[in-house]
Design a protein around this motif. Sequence first.
Motif, PDB file in Angstrom:
ATOM      1  N   ARG A 212       0.831  -1.212   0.000  1.00 47.86           N
ATOM      2  CA  ARG A 212       0.000   0.000   0.000  1.00 47.86           C
ATOM      3  C   ARG A 212       0.863   1.259   0.000  1.00 47.86           C
ATOM      4  O   ARG A 212       0.499   2.271  -0.603  1.00 47.86           O
ATOM      5  N   SER A 213       2.009   1.193   0.666  1.00 48.34           N
ATOM      6  CA  SER A 213       2.911   2.339   0.682  1.00 48.34           C
ATOM      7  C   SER A 213       3.468   2.624  -0.708  1.00 48.34           C
ATOM      8  O   SER A 213       3.587   3.783  -1.125  1.00 48.34           O
ATOM      9  N   VAL A 214       3.791   1.557  -1.456  1.00 51.32           N
ATOM     10  CA  VAL A 214       4.270   1.734  -2.832  1.00 51.32           C
ATOM     11  C   VAL A 214       3.165   2.315  -3.707  1.00 51.32           C
ATOM     12  O   VAL A 214       3.376   3.279  -4.456  1.00 51.32           O
ATOM     13  N   VAL A 215       1.975   1.742  -3.606  1.00 56.80           N
ATOM     14  CA  VAL A 215       0.859   2.190  -4.441  1.00 56.80           C
ATOM     15  C   VAL A 215       0.462   3.633  -4.118  1.00 56.80           C
ATOM     16  O   VAL A 215       0.007   4.372  -4.994  1.00 56.80           O
ATOM     17  N   SER A 216       0.688   4.042  -2.878  1.00 54.74           N
ATOM     18  CA  SER A 216       0.355   5.416  -2.496  1.00 54.74           C
ATOM     19  C   SER A 216       1.208   6.449  -3.227  1.00 54.74           C
ATOM     20  O   SER A 216       0.863   7.633  -3.269  1.00 54.74           O
ATOM     21  N   LEU A 217       2.327   5.996  -3.811  1.00 57.36           N
ATOM     22  CA  LEU A 217       3.197   6.914  -4.558  1.00 57.36           C
ATOM     23  C   LEU A 217       2.582   7.358  -5.881  1.00 57.36           C
ATOM     24  O   LEU A 217       2.991   8.376  -6.443  1.00 57.36           O
ATOM     25  N   ILE A 218       1.636   6.604  -6.419  1.00 57.84           N
ATOM     26  CA  ILE A 218       1.073   6.931  -7.732  1.00 57.84           C
ATOM     27  C   ILE A 218       0.381   8.288  -7.665  1.00 57.84           C
ATOM     28  O   ILE A 218      -0.537   8.481  -6.861  1.00 57.84           O
ATOM     29  N   PRO A 219       0.793   9.251  -8.477  1.00 63.38           N
ATOM     30  CA  PRO A 219       0.141  10.567  -8.444  1.00 63.38           C
ATOM     31  C   PRO A 219      -1.333  10.475  -8.830  1.00 63.38           C
ATOM     32  O   PRO A 219      -1.704   9.732  -9.758  1.00 63.38           O
ATOM     33  N   ALA A 220      -2.161  11.214  -8.136  1.00 63.81           N
ATOM     34  CA  ALA A 220      -3.593  11.205  -8.438  1.00 63.81           C
ATOM     35  C   ALA A 220      -3.861  11.634  -9.874  1.00 63.81           C
ATOM     36  O   ALA A 220      -4.792  11.144 -10.516  1.00 63.81           O
ATOM     37  N   GLU A 221      -3.023  12.528 -10.404  1.00 64.03           N
ATOM     38  CA  GLU A 221      -3.267  13.011 -11.771  1.00 64.03           C
ATOM     39  C   GLU A 221      -3.023  11.915 -12.807  1.00 64.03           C
ATOM     40  O   GLU A 221      -3.623  11.929 -13.879  1.00 64.03           O
ATOM     41  N   TRP A 222      -2.168  10.941 -12.493  1.00 68.44           N
ATOM     42  CA  TRP A 222      -2.001   9.803 -13.403  1.00 68.44           C
ATOM     43  C   TRP A 222      -3.229   8.899 -13.361  1.00 68.44           C
ATOM     44  O   TRP A 222      -3.689   8.414 -14.395  1.00 68.44           O
ATOM     45  N   LEU A 223      -3.754   8.676 -12.177  1.00 68.32           N
ATOM     46  CA  LEU A 223      -4.932   7.824 -12.043  1.00 68.32           C
ATOM     47  C   LEU A 223      -6.164   8.489 -12.643  1.00 68.32           C
ATOM     48  O   LEU A 223      -7.005   7.833 -13.239  1.00 68.32           O
ATOM     49  N   SER A 224      -6.247   9.797 -12.506  1.00 66.44           N
ATOM     50  CA  SER A 224      -7.395  10.531 -13.049  1.00 66.44           C
ATOM     51  C   SER A 224      -7.345  10.635 -14.559  1.00 66.44           C
ATOM     52  O   SER A 224      -8.365  10.898 -15.202  1.00 66.44           O
ATOM     53  N   ALA A 225      -6.163  10.441 -15.142  1.00 66.42           N
ATOM     54  CA  ALA A 225      -6.013  10.562 -16.596  1.00 66.42           C
ATOM     55  C   ALA A 225      -6.539   9.337 -17.331  1.00 66.42           C
ATOM     56  O   ALA A 225      -6.663   9.363 -18.554  1.00 66.42           O
ATOM     57  N   GLN A 226      -6.862   8.268 -16.608  1.00 68.06           N
ATOM     58  CA  GLN A 226      -7.323   7.044 -17.246  1.00 68.06           C
ATOM     59  C   GLN A 226      -8.828   7.123 -17.500  1.00 68.06           C
ATOM     60  O   GLN A 226      -9.572   7.666 -16.690  1.00 68.06           O
ATOM     61  N   PRO A 227      -9.287   6.585 -18.614  1.00 72.94           N
ATOM     62  CA  PRO A 227     -10.678   6.779 -19.031  1.00 72.94           C
ATOM     63  C   PRO A 227     -11.688   5.853 -18.365  1.00 72.94           C
ATOM     64  O   PRO A 227     -12.872   6.057 -18.521  1.00 72.94           O
ATOM     65  N   GLU A 228     -11.238   4.843 -17.634  1.00 77.03           N
ATOM     66  CA  GLU A 228     -12.173   3.895 -17.061  1.00 77.03           C
ATOM     67  C   GLU A 228     -13.112   4.581 -16.070  1.00 77.03           C
ATOM     68  O   GLU A 228     -12.753   5.566 -15.426  1.00 77.03           O
ATOM     69  N   GLU A 229     -14.304   4.023 -15.941  1.00 74.76           N
ATOM     70  CA  GLU A 229     -15.306   4.619 -15.066  1.00 74.76           C
ATOM     71  C   GLU A 229     -15.050   4.204 -13.614  1.00 74.76           C
ATOM     72  O   GLU A 229     -15.701   3.326 -13.058  1.00 74.76           O
ATOM     73  N   ALA A 230     -14.085   4.843 -13.015  1.00 72.18           N
ATOM     74  CA  ALA A 230     -13.758   4.612 -11.606  1.00 72.18           C
ATOM     75  C   ALA A 230     -12.982   5.818 -11.117  1.00 72.18           C
ATOM     76  O   ALA A 230     -12.304   6.496 -11.894  1.00 72.18           O
ATOM     77  N   SER A 231     -13.075   6.090  -9.836  1.00 74.35           N
ATOM     78  CA  SER A 231     -12.341   7.233  -9.286  1.00 74.35           C
ATOM     79  C   SER A 231     -10.869   6.879  -9.149  1.00 74.35           C
ATOM     80  O   SER A 231     -10.477   5.704  -9.196  1.00 74.35           O
ATOM     81  N   ALA A 232     -10.040   7.907  -8.952  1.00 72.54           N
ATOM     82  CA  ALA A 232      -8.607   7.684  -8.792  1.00 72.54           C
ATOM     83  C   ALA A 232      -8.342   6.777  -7.597  1.00 72.54           C
ATOM     84  O   ALA A 232      -7.510   5.864  -7.668  1.00 72.54           O
ATOM     85  N   GLU A 233      -9.044   6.992  -6.499  1.00 71.25           N
ATOM     86  CA  GLU A 233      -8.793   6.183  -5.309  1.00 71.25           C
ATOM     87  C   GLU A 233      -9.289   4.751  -5.477  1.00 71.25           C
ATOM     88  O   GLU A 233      -8.709   3.818  -4.930  1.00 71.25           O
ATOM     89  N   GLU A 234     -10.361   4.562  -6.241  1.00 72.42           N
ATOM     90  CA  GLU A 234     -10.812   3.202  -6.525  1.00 72.42           C
ATOM     91  C   GLU A 234      -9.784   2.444  -7.347  1.00 72.42           C
ATOM     92  O   GLU A 234      -9.519   1.255  -7.111  1.00 72.42           O
ATOM     93  N   ARG A 235      -9.190   3.119  -8.306  1.00 70.70           N
ATOM     94  CA  ARG A 235      -8.159   2.477  -9.119  1.00 70.70           C
ATOM     95  C   ARG A 235      -6.910   2.191  -8.276  1.00 70.70           C
ATOM     96  O   ARG A 235      -6.261   1.153  -8.437  1.00 70.70           O
TER      97      ARG A 235
END
Length: 265
Positions: A212-235
């Motif tokens: 979880r500590s590693v995954v927490s490094l992913i910037p929210a803007e990278w997760l939000s840039a993906q088109p799938e219908e899910a929030s950044a935190e869900e991804r």
Amino acid sequence: MQQSLQLRTVNVTRYVTPLREGGSLPAIAEADDDFLYVLKFRGAGQGVKALIAELIGGEIARILGMKVPELVFARLDPAFGRTEGDEEIQDLLKASTGLNLALHYLSGAITYDPAAAKPPGARLASGIVWLDAFLTNVDRTPRNTNMLTWHDELWLIDHGASLYFHHSWDDWEKQALRPFEKIRDHVLLSQASELEAVDDEFRSLLRPEVIRSVVSLIPAEWLSAQPEEASAEERRQVYADFLISRVENAGIFVKEAQDARKSLI
């Protein structure tokens, strides 16, 4: 308690030269800390998904004790590259405004060649095979080893082809439990005779809170840039759950690697 991981953030100040070995056109660039980096662009190839895989793969490899060039977030200003003469590169720079990922440039490093280089040893080879089976990394083959020799040590680079489950989020739970059949093509498989030993060690290192500590490094803007219908935190949660499940069921991919090695030798 597991200490939070952190990556430095640098600002790109100079585009030095493209690295045309791959289709995503990474580049050597200079940052405002005066260091050179291999810059991976969010506007290239598989976009932010490749950067996420690179980030997760590199930091997990480091936790497991392997040599990986320092990873940093690299910010690209909108004005950067306007004077670039190559239209393809200029388009890439424009599409990559914002946060990108970069690896510290290992000056003088040479590509690991299994035909010419000294074998890394059974323990390290087994660790790298375990890592790539865990991450479902398809890109560590004799044709493209994605390893460098630097100061007589083996360094791992380029994990962007890992975690291919995130190119189709459907049934990720089932994908987490699948063996990794492409491990049969791994450049170090024949030397990986200590898979059981590294499996025990690596499972103990990759506790859920560490993942979880590693995954927490992913910037929210990278997760939000993906088109799938899910929030950044869900991804973000899916990445963590996928990796945790993969560790808990590591025997599946370890057995696949052992069977593939038996048929090889």
